[in-house]
Design an enzyme around this catalytic site. Sequence first.
Site, PDB file in Angstrom:
ATOM      1  N   GLU A   1       2.446 -28.965 -28.441  1.00  0.00           N
ATOM      2  CA  GLU A   1       1.214 -28.393 -28.977  1.00  0.00           C
ATOM      3  C   GLU A   1       0.551 -27.585 -27.879  1.00  0.00           C
ATOM      4  OE1 GLU A   1      -1.455 -31.360 -30.408  1.00  0.00           O
ATOM      5  OE2 GLU A   1      -0.035 -32.219 -31.844  1.00  0.00           O
ATOM      6  N   ASN A   2      -0.248 -26.586 -28.256  1.00  0.00           N
ATOM      7  CA  ASN A   2      -1.107 -25.952 -27.272  1.00  0.00           C
ATOM      8  C   ASN A   2      -2.422 -26.722 -27.201  1.00  0.00           C
ATOM      9  OD1 ASN A   2      -1.218 -24.757 -29.958  1.00  0.00           O
ATOM     10  ND2 ASN A   2      -2.788 -23.369 -29.177  1.00  0.00           N
ATOM     11  N   ALA A   3      -2.949 -26.858 -25.993  1.00  0.00           N
ATOM     12  CA  ALA A   3      -4.155 -27.663 -25.795  1.00  0.00           C
ATOM     13  C   ALA A   3      -5.419 -26.906 -26.154  1.00  0.00           C
ATOM     14  CB  ALA A   3      -4.234 -28.142 -24.341  1.00  0.00           C
ATOM     15  N   LEU A   4      -5.403 -25.592 -25.989  1.00  0.00           N
ATOM     16  CA  LEU A   4      -6.558 -24.747 -26.299  1.00  0.00           C
ATOM     17  C   LEU A   4      -6.135 -23.624 -27.237  1.00  0.00           C
ATOM     18  CD1 LEU A   4      -8.281 -24.307 -22.820  1.00  0.00           C
ATOM     19  CD2 LEU A   4      -9.027 -25.747 -24.705  1.00  0.00           C
TER      20      LEU A   4
ATOM     21  N   ASP B   1     -13.634 -30.113 -30.985  1.00  0.00           N
ATOM     22  CA  ASP B   1     -14.098 -30.846 -32.163  1.00  0.00           C
ATOM     23  C   ASP B   1     -15.264 -30.094 -32.803  1.00  0.00           C
ATOM     24  OD1 ASP B   1     -12.209 -32.756 -31.809  1.00  0.00           O
ATOM     25  OD2 ASP B   1     -13.587 -34.378 -31.265  1.00  0.00           O
TER      26      ASP B   1
ATOM     27  N   ASP C   1      -5.143 -34.138 -40.105  1.00  0.00           N
ATOM     28  CA  ASP C   1      -5.667 -35.453 -39.725  1.00  0.00           C
ATOM     29  C   ASP C   1      -6.044 -36.227 -40.971  1.00  0.00           C
ATOM     30  OD1 ASP C   1      -6.167 -35.655 -36.617  1.00  0.00           O
ATOM     31  OD2 ASP C   1      -6.711 -33.607 -37.180  1.00  0.00           O
TER      32      ASP C   1
ATOM     33  N   THR D   1       1.147 -32.054 -25.098  1.00  0.00           N
ATOM     34  CA  THR D   1       0.206 -30.937 -25.157  1.00  0.00           C
ATOM     35  C   THR D   1       0.315 -30.032 -23.920  1.00  0.00           C
ATOM     36  OG1 THR D   1      -1.528 -32.258 -24.138  1.00  0.00           O
ATOM     37  CG2 THR D   1      -1.406 -32.293 -26.529  1.00  0.00           C
TER      38      THR D   1
ATOM     39  N   ARG E   1      -5.275 -23.438 -33.965  1.00  0.00           N
ATOM     40  CA  ARG E   1      -5.484 -24.164 -35.174  1.00  0.00           C
ATOM     41  C   ARG E   1      -5.782 -23.175 -36.264  1.00  0.00           C
ATOM     42  NH1 ARG E   1      -7.416 -29.269 -35.895  1.00  0.00           N
ATOM     43  NH2 ARG E   1      -7.913 -29.478 -33.685  1.00  0.00           N
TER      44      ARG E   1
ATOM     45  N   HIS F   1      -9.036 -42.749 -34.708  1.00  0.00           N
ATOM     46  CA  HIS F   1     -10.070 -42.514 -33.706  1.00  0.00           C
ATOM     47  C   HIS F   1     -11.244 -41.771 -34.334  1.00  0.00           C
ATOM     48  CE1 HIS F   1      -7.642 -38.852 -33.840  1.00  0.00           C
ATOM     49  NE2 HIS F   1      -8.671 -38.189 -33.351  1.00  0.00           N
TER      50      HIS F   1
ATOM     51  N   HIS G   1      -3.105 -32.404 -16.495  1.00  0.00           N
ATOM     52  CA  HIS G   1      -2.465 -31.591 -15.469  1.00  0.00           C
ATOM     53  C   HIS G   1      -3.320 -31.398 -14.223  1.00  0.00           C
ATOM     54  CE1 HIS G   1      -5.152 -28.300 -16.617  1.00  0.00           C
ATOM     55  NE2 HIS G   1      -4.942 -28.685 -17.868  1.00  0.00           N
TER      56      HIS G   1
ATOM     57  N   GLU H   1      -4.332 -39.685 -29.035  1.00  0.00           N
ATOM     58  CA  GLU H   1      -3.329 -39.724 -27.973  1.00  0.00           C
ATOM     59  C   GLU H   1      -3.137 -41.136 -27.421  1.00  0.00           C
ATOM     60  OE1 GLU H   1      -4.211 -35.196 -26.325  1.00  0.00           O
ATOM     61  OE2 GLU H   1      -5.357 -36.889 -25.536  1.00  0.00           O
TER      62      GLU H   1
END
Length: 585
Positions: free
Chosen positions: A489-492, A207, A159, A451, A527, A199, A409, A291
């Site tokens: 990407e994976n969300a978690l 985060d 980022d 994601t 991550r 953002h 989802h 996003e």
Amino acid sequence: MALSLTHQIGSLAGTPVPDTSAGESSTSSATVSAAAVWKSPSANIRCAARKPDPAGADALSPPLTPCRSPSFTGIRPDLSVACKAFATDTAANPSETDEAERAYREGGKGGKSGEGGVPVYVMMPLDSVTWGNGVNRKKAVNAAMMALKSAGVEGIMMDVWWGLVEREKPGEYNWGGYRELLEMAKKHGLKVQAVMSFHQCGGNVGDSCTIPLPKWVVEEINNDPDLAYTDQWGRRNYEYLSLGCDTLPVLKGRTPVQCYADFMRAFRDNFKNLLGDTIVEIQVGMGPAGELRYPSYPEQNGTWRFPGIGAFQCYDKYMLSSLKAAAEDAGKPEWGSTGPRDAGEYNNWPEDTPFFRKEGGGWNSEYGEFFLTWYSKMLLDHGERILTTAKSIFEDTGVKISVKVAGIHWHYGTRSHAAELTAGYYNTRFRDGYIPIAEMLARHGAIFNFTCIEMRDHEQPQDALCAPEKLVKQVALATQKAKVPLAGENALPRYDEYAHKQILKASQLNVDEDSGEKEMCAFTYLRMNPHLFQPDNWRKFVAFVKKMKEGKSARKCWEQVEREAEHFVHVSQPLVQEAAVALSQ
């Protein structure tokens, strides 16, 4: 004495950065999910004793040996010999590596006969650059980069925070920490996906720190609160500027889009020597969590909780002005004074509200069609404006441009798809809301980054009718129809083989009979952190990377790749420890 990798990387855990601004922020929600909706992939050549694996992909070609990296010259002779023993003919062929890099910059290798494989990137910690514009936990990050490269990872995602670089005054940019990070990536032979993060960091799932918008932007919001997204109860959201003021000179004489453009132009000019070589992708932030969406489900302060439907974000004066004009153009001026008043609250479910209920809901009325068309078009127009600018800035630099779309989802199995509607995706039982987004990206040659790739339907609360697998399939079909490259990407954070297998299956894009050799053009793993480098997680991750790189053209069975990964982890561990000790001296 050699330090373990976990000891060196342990300091990667994020530390909160002091928040110097007030305001709310919105979230990128996620939970773990999913059921199988993909068609069975074509059979690959396997070991004789192996039953076909329903997950799809088999294996990966061996990663580039770590001893080929310039950063490992001069290591202990016995470690060097161990490394070279693991080198393969594939790794020694530079033309194959060049072709892989070239294919990614062209949007992936999907559809090309005889080729395959999905390059894996790893997200950097959110606070990789400090408030003092230096690299945070430099030794740990350097050791982690060496480990990732040795495992065959293609590159990293970082980022680039607007709130750090242009923090004090408009037009004054400090790229200090980013220059150092990018040079580190280049030294280790890692490619970079650079995210233009317009953002606020803080308030989203995962985060670990708070980085507000630039001080001078926050001052302008305080002077004019309508610059922030606003819900029907008057709550302001400080995570991203309202797209209603995109073209108005509200930021000390510049429009928000001009500010974004100037930032990207400054980035290009400062790092032009790395564009197309080290920096291969620019992901352009379009909203909360980067996003393309509205901040309809802000988790901060408990405003929203999964799986609430969220709330429309169109009540600042700039959005309402646009709504009024649209209503007058439609000959329905009475529709222009407000958004739906019967759409419930953040944590309602669709059937709790007159607007989203399946029978006679306002979403399926003439008014609902008018409002949702306007609301979603405003989001698409926002994307068009920023992409037009980004494309002109990065044209002929050798980088691809991408945009991230949220994987919303929950309540996907309902007729109204309420949670998607409040976020700005006009997707219902009777309308495909992702084709317009894919077509917009196609007009600018951009990559569609999506994601929740790791999720399975059955892992989610069934009463909320969550269906991440079906959603991913719909998005994959939309991108194929629009001829747009799809990345994931994976969300978690997930470190288990069950999630890895789901990512492997989803990345192969076996969604219909016309899928052919198409694959995702890239996958970004969430991550870089201490958990990734724990021995068992690291072993699984190395095998996962190898299998992703092998893709549909897998020439090895699952067990063979896992044996190679085990051997590689064993051989490379002393090398990583040696690097960690050298960095700590």
